[in-house]
Scaffold this motif. Structure first.
Motif: not given
Length: 154
Positions: A27, A54-55, A60-62, A123
């Motif tokens: 990130n 996120d993309c 981004t939350r992995w 998601h």
């Protein structure tokens, strides 16, 4: 029966070895955040953050499975590709470039190319309703028009 046990052991060993080849999940620092720079209305900002960031950002939350090969390879590739096409964390300051990016957002939403089906299946929060799509598209269209220089009448 013995063949199944050997097959399972080899498969497990292979899976463990794959974990040593996980790509980096990064990130990078946010340069110019789209939401801060463009100031979309709160519902539009919330929809974009839920469905796109996120993309298409450095925020981004992995998920946990982004650490497990071979899924990690696909996820990191998708995020890197998404950021390459549109990065909400590196929003252009030039009005013409920003307008073109807003037009492109509008286009991919209109054709329902984004968010991708495989992403929104997993998601649920990234699924855009028809109303959310229209809100985003209406705002991006209006924002892009404001950024374009007025064309003088002949």
């Amino acid at each position: 029966m013995k063949k199944k046990g050997v097959f399972l052991q080899v498969g497990l060993l292979g899976f463990i070895v794959l974990q040593g080849f996980n790509p980096g999940r990064t990130n990078p620092p946010v340069k110019i955040d789209f939401i801060k720079a463009a100031q979309p209305p709160p519902p539009v900002a919330a929809s974009l953050r839920a469905a796109c960031y996120d993309c298409h950002s450095s925020e981004t939350r992995w998920p946990f499975y982004a650490r497990i090969a071979p899924a990690s390879w696909l996820i990191v590739r998708d995020v890197n590709e998404g950021r390459e096409h549109l990065n909400f964390s590196d929003w252009p300051t030039e009005p013409d470039r920003a307008a073109k990016k807003l037009d492109r957002i509008n286009e991919v939403l209109d054709y329902q190319e984004m968010p991708p089906k495989q992403y929104s299946l997993i998601h649920a929060g990234a699924r855009l309703t028809a109303v959310q799509r229209r809100e985003i598209m209406s705002w991006t269209d209006a924002a892009a028009q404001k950024l374009r220089p007025a064309i003088p009448n002949p």
